[in-house]
Design a protein around this motif. Sequence first.
Motif: not given
Length: 559
Positions: A212-225
Amino acid sequence: MSRIRSESRRVSIAGAVTLSLVLAGCGAGGGAGGGGSDTLVAYTSQSGDYQINFNPYSPTAIDGPGTIFEPLFFYNIARKDKPAPRLGTAFSWNKRGTELSVTLRSDARWSDGQKFTADDVVFTLDMIRKTPGLNSTGYSGTATAVDPTHVKITFDKPSFSEGPQVLGRSWIVPKHIWSKIAKPSEDVMRKPVGTGPFKLAGFKPQAFTLEANPDYYGGAPALKKVRFVTLSGNQSGADALKTGQIDWQTGPVPDIKNVSKNYPGYRAITVPMNQAALFTCSNADLGCSGPQTDPAVRKAIYYAMDRAQLNALAFENTASEISPGFALPERDHALVSAGLTDRIAPMRPRADKAAGLLRAAGYTKGSDGVYAKNGRKLALTVKVVSGWTDYITAVSTIAEQLKKAGIKLTVQQVSWNEWSDARGRGQYQLLIDSLSQGPAADPFYLYSYFFSAKTTAPVGRTANPNFARFKDTKVDAALDALEAIDPQDTAARKPYYDTIQTEIEKSMPYIPILTGGTTSEFNASKFTGWPTEDDLYAFPAVWGRPDNSQVFLHLKPAT
């Protein structure tokens, strides 16, 4: 276009790596799916080692579109949804369809920290236009940055049909990196930098992992990998489901109707989408040779098929009806032409019709039960990829059905490379494949890919993807007209769809079999948010791009 067409759901059984070795080699462990509770293990039917390639424009990319590199909008090909914002937030056309204005996000960043702007979009579109190896759809627009969050794209002629391609299938890349790449169509992007919800965490030939991209504009996905693994074929995939070692695969498993019983905790979904057909090298003027160049022979084969039997024996009744005009009967119901002789292909054979067509074309049945003309028996060869078990069963069954109709069909199993080369160069009589959909829920794209004179070539040269070598001036004129009509104006577009479908049915360069049911099995006990028949927010195929990224964004660990 090869990215759109390629379906890796059918694979050769000839893999060398065993299930246990693969999962051990990619660090499996820690719960169902061979990973932690927030790690999804995906199997795309990859057989054999992965070759690193995260270039979203490469036909051999192993991932990237949607997950790492984003489009401006997400177009759902499974149903007629409004385009969902990704890097773009709004778009509009002028009345003539010659100018497309796009508003961009102001809060997106590349995974190396640099800010995303309109310059990246302009650079990407210019790169596509100037690089033949990237420009598989013939994009010819000119993009201009109005300001950091607005782009204007102009065309020399009305180009409404370009919208879904430009907005939904152009993967935006960072100018500050890609401008330094000498050959963007050949670079494999070992260290991809994107704006997407995921980043590359690690690569091995047996598996690669996105995080998961922690800096994603939509917020880091709940699915981490997300871990993509390679197995040795269909049976290994079924075995992995049985032991809870993979969480999502797209492809057939035995007794598909009872997945929840046979694979506790898992569910399945089947979506009618890609249309299975016997591809024919149909055009003698372009160098095709053999009985299949006669439309009467092609239509006799069409009427000789027992599609109900094929569905039961080859597809576990997961396939559905098909229209000889190749509009999807369910999704495109309003566009299926009333001018067709058969709005839906007959599910049971019509032997009298097949026989009448052959007799009218000058064929007579011999003492051996096989039709012949000018001393030559009506004998054909169909190519199928070794290991494509459902398609092998299908063509073997068709061969038995055609035998009853006085047509001899020989099944030839070949490697994927040999099959693909023969398909591209037109060096075949018949082969089995699917006609895939385009970037939006609109049959225009299938027609423009598989039935346009612009996408074919003489035998010996590679066609892409009008492999049947079909050419029809009425169809080409209708396609040109559709490009200039607003996709929302269904009434204005309908007459041109009618023309295309009726001309296709007359010639039948692709002999319709059934609409393939794309079936996925997924771990519902480990993750929630999967697409359902009631909420088909994306085409639920693990190999679908960017559809799989849309699914990943919806998923949450169940515990």
